[in-house]
Design an enzyme around this catalytic site. Sequence first.
Site, mmCIF file in Angstrom:
data_model
loop_
_atom_site.group_PDB
_atom_site.id
_atom_site.type_symbol
_atom_site.label_atom_id
_atom_site.label_comp_id
_atom_site.label_asym_id
_atom_site.label_seq_id
_atom_site.Cartn_x
_atom_site.Cartn_y
_atom_site.Cartn_z
ATOM 1 N N TYR D 138 -4.783 -20.791 -13.648
ATOM 2 C CA TYR D 138 -4.731 -19.582 -14.531
ATOM 3 C C TYR D 138 -5.262 -18.422 -13.727
ATOM 4 O O TYR D 138 -6.235 -18.183 -13.358
ATOM 5 C CB TYR D 138 -5.688 -20.086 -15.754
ATOM 6 C CG TYR D 138 -5.936 -19.327 -17.007
ATOM 7 C CD1 TYR D 138 -4.972 -18.100 -17.336
ATOM 8 C CD2 TYR D 138 -6.695 -19.728 -17.876
ATOM 9 C CE1 TYR D 138 -5.368 -17.342 -18.385
ATOM 10 C CE2 TYR D 138 -6.868 -18.838 -19.050
ATOM 11 C CZ TYR D 138 -6.180 -17.784 -19.411
ATOM 12 O OH TYR D 138 -6.386 -17.230 -20.428
ATOM 13 N N LYS D 166 -0.368 -20.140 -15.216
ATOM 14 C CA LYS D 166 -0.304 -19.154 -16.000
ATOM 15 C C LYS D 166 -0.479 -17.975 -15.665
ATOM 16 O O LYS D 166 -1.900 -17.995 -15.311
ATOM 17 C CB LYS D 166 -1.197 -19.609 -17.338
ATOM 18 C CG LYS D 166 -0.975 -18.461 -18.405
ATOM 19 C CD LYS D 166 -2.362 -18.542 -19.414
ATOM 20 C CE LYS D 166 -1.967 -17.330 -20.179
ATOM 21 N NZ LYS D 166 -3.076 -17.107 -21.250
#
Lengths: 308, 308, 308, 308
Positions: D138, D166
């Site tokens: 992330y 992400k």
Amino acid sequence: MTSTAKLTGVIPPVVTPLDDDRSLDVASYERVINRLIDAGVDGIFVLGSTSEVAFCTDELRAQIMREAVRIVGGRVPVLAGVIDMQTPRVLAHIDTARRAGVDAVVATAPFYAITHAAQIKKHFEILGARSELPLYAYDIPVCVHTKLDPDMLVDLGLSGAIAGVKDSSNDDVAFRRLALKNRDAGEPLTLFTGHEFVVDGAYLSGAHGSVPGLSNVDPEGYVRLHKAFQRGDWAGLQLEQDRLAQLMEICLCPRGVTGWGAGVGAFKTALMLQGVISTNQVPEPFDALTGADVDAVKLILDKFGPQA
Amino acid sequence: MTSTAKLTGVIPPVVTPLDDDRSLDVASYERVINRLIDAGVDGIFVLGSTSEVAFCTDELRAQIMREAVRIVGGRVPVLAGVIDMQTPRVLAHIDTARRAGVDAVVATAPFYAITHAAQIKKHFEILGARSELPLYAYDIPVCVHTKLDPDMLVDLGLSGAIAGVKDSSNDDVAFRRLALKNRDAGEPLTLFTGHEFVVDGAYLSGAHGSVPGLSNVDPEGYVRLHKAFQRGDWAGLQLEQDRLAQLMEICLCPRGVTGWGAGVGAFKTALMLQGVISTNQVPEPFDALTGADVDAVKLILDKFGPQA
Amino acid sequence: MTSTAKLTGVIPPVVTPLDDDRSLDVASYERVINRLIDAGVDGIFVLGSTSEVAFCTDELRAQIMREAVRIVGGRVPVLAGVIDMQTPRVLAHIDTARRAGVDAVVATAPFYAITHAAQIKKHFEILGARSELPLYAYDIPVCVHTKLDPDMLVDLGLSGAIAGVKDSSNDDVAFRRLALKNRDAGEPLTLFTGHEFVVDGAYLSGAHGSVPGLSNVDPEGYVRLHKAFQRGDWAGLQLEQDRLAQLMEICLCPRGVTGWGAGVGAFKTALMLQGVISTNQVPEPFDALTGADVDAVKLILDKFGPQA
Amino acid sequence: MTSTAKLTGVIPPVVTPLDDDRSLDVASYERVINRLIDAGVDGIFVLGSTSEVAFCTDELRAQIMREAVRIVGGRVPVLAGVIDMQTPRVLAHIDTARRAGVDAVVATAPFYAITHAAQIKKHFEILGARSELPLYAYDIPVCVHTKLDPDMLVDLGLSGAIAGVKDSSNDDVAFRRLALKNRDAGEPLTLFTGHEFVVDGAYLSGAHGSVPGLSNVDPEGYVRLHKAFQRGDWAGLQLEQDRLAQLMEICLCPRGVTGWGAGVGAFKTALMLQGVISTNQVPEPFDALTGADVDAVKLILDKFGPQA
């Protein structure tokens, strides 16, 4: 003076070729500019970050503008950076630019002395009010350490202070917001992206053109990119952009230097390897790329660069 | 030219008084400078951040230096800022400064174009090698967005490139490290702090003097602070410093503007209230403090400022 | 529970000795803590940044607090960090701390999710209102990326939300302002500095004590520093501080790692070399210092460290 | 456990509905999740920044995962954030997530303690090696204050440590570079963008899907966006994206709060206005949007939101 009323398309921020002694290499400059125009660019931008504006003395700045105007000879508009710290110094550069015969000027937010939103807006309002030439706002937080607010930019467009924006903020969220707000306001601004890697995405967001440093090295590529955009050929855009992004890695491959010296150093090295400029000299305190760094640029240029 | 060989003590960064039309108010400038010298300062520093160097055109910079040299008349050394983005532009300012007759020059790290450690060092080496005047390094990350490394500064001192450092980095840890490394190297550098609030702590760390903007408003206070330091009177230092720190709140009280405009705006407002300068005018894009902001400055000045 | 009503002086942020398998080395922990108390410290602070709070699981945090309380046995107050991202998670740690029997808790500004002034103040107000233990605010922007405002801190002191501040902000200007505002408000806060290099300057500004990680390695030095402060011996303060600052270079000498791993890695390496802890193990993803980095620490420790 | 082997498409970061007393509102949570699945999303992501992970106690985190797994019932994969400061704490969350029955975990770079490139890479290597569940990286520098390097991410993909990324870095240049490097390496990573405003540009750069907080409010919109991408309908993409970008202004219209509280506060307010959740309550230290801020959200939602 050439009209910039509907200036769109590819506007290369032209490198400033230097002799070994770091004076302007006029013969190389002619080759660089003529090649760009031959490739079909829509304007040229001198005295931007890529053009070494932060390094050029006022005398060199004036010479660059005079030579660029002479070489271009009205074939396309010439935009000139009037980059300096605060309003009064920028106004002095605007006056020089006007006398040199350029067609538009490009100014950043104020820097060095800490300045907040109200003063940033007033800065552009003063510049716009006192400039006879169209004014473009240059959004480059990596250099000036403030980001221009989309709402402010659209307001400045509506009031007539600025004609457009060169966005080098690496903030695609803010750029989409700017493009949408500009559209809602009736398109007072023309929007250019300065990010070589993602011009296709900027077009999708609403850009009207690009100001990519890499177009010094591959002007045909960025012109093709713009034409693909104009005809709505997104698959073609993506393909060309992917190649140009891979070519742009020349700016990230140097190991002997980082930051500005790697980026512009690589552009100049590629142009030297292409035979367009005589040396890859850069201004003090930087040194030209040498040895393995030149080899690394060559490897990428051979693989992803424009084909002869 | 006055010797700066052992320059220590209080060196105010002199404000630049402006007329309403934003030209240099020479009469006010004479009053400002003479008052400083009368108060016993050890030198003056023109064209620093407080002096509006980021705003002054080259013509105004030259005028300021000429007038300062004339007004001072050799009573104390005159240092001049040669602040600009990159090496070649700074060299041009050094040349102007030399011709204006100042005694030393003060340069920051390069800014605008991203520059890393090796280039920052080379920048100061080039400036030092080509300047006939002593060179001071000005460490001001809030403006130039890089911090000068203590080891580099001591190396530059040992090689003779720089004579000293004006530290406005608000990094007291790095300042202590610099002072200790400088001492270990035989004191090649003279060290000045630019932080009005904590000059006493800087002396404790090893500063040889101060360059406080607030000394425009209260030169006697900073001179007393230095004398207390010279005689080792730390209780006296702390008492005087506490008062000066409370007076320095004039720079944080304005509500209509923040950043540079609040700080220098407050100094000029206090000087206007003291009858030293004619107006508190500031350069574009800023406006002079007015109304409640002037009242707020006055309240603090009356309570903590120098007594008549 | 020990009274913290007038807690001042030296409060070491205690390192957390680990076994090779990275579980708590209780025997080493006893030696560390007993040595600190024997040296005359005024309290201990567990689960701060130096104590590896960001790395410890909740189970390990609870074990550390229990063991610290047991080992200290009421000889001095035990403060515990309750460091986590946002208010509800910090409240959970406060509950654990209370049950572990510590005497006070220490919390930072919220982090990870972006939080501005009003929420930061409310965060401390909620923590203060719901904690049965005294609460200290920990100002450490290098970790949490916000700076605590002096006016807010004094307000929180006046309302009884916080008992004091541990300042690790490396902003001596703000610290002086905090100290003066605190004094004007009747000293609701006790103020500690976390900067090993400039404890003397912090005392001059108005600190009541220090929380220096280096006091793990040289507790006598920081205790002497405080005693020199108490008797107003500034020359002695400066001399001791200069030595401790030179010793603190152990945290800047490692070449194999930077940031947190260099700082705490060096403290643990010095403690291992002093025979106080068994290994210099650090938590994942860091590795213990080895080879040349251990040698570099040893060189500085031998030269500037406490004498046997 | 649902296979995540080729997970692409729209994966909403699900909001966490709260009761007035700030406990989990399970009934509202069922409505939120079922609506997303009915709209055709490809997975859900719980305990991300939008899900209030920084605020949730460990107990609440466990409850959220259990409820999400129960409600989803295997219809789509459930990804869970295991967000915490450093490796050992993240490992503890991974263990909880595995026991809760989620299908994959999502971890950020380490934060709070300063960590550099080598440790960041090792952090993900350790997490990947010890997690039985697929791990996603992330990239969210606005929260953790480091940017994940594209070369490192591709290396982690090639070694099998991570399954995808992400990207919430708002750095479209780096994202293009990541996508090209990933393609050259044989696509070891699946790439998701978290930027609601420019999902179309991310697709052009090489994204395989999106994780947009706004899809809580308009899941059909983002599903249509993905389908337009799948069939190469760039004009359709741009049109849908422009509308969604205008809808996303709900996060920028609040005046009573900024940062996290404005963004998630607006999502929850819109969901309340849509009748999906019972209240727009947010965790401490934030307050729910009220009054004019709710009206401003409603205005934008009515104009640009999904049609009934």
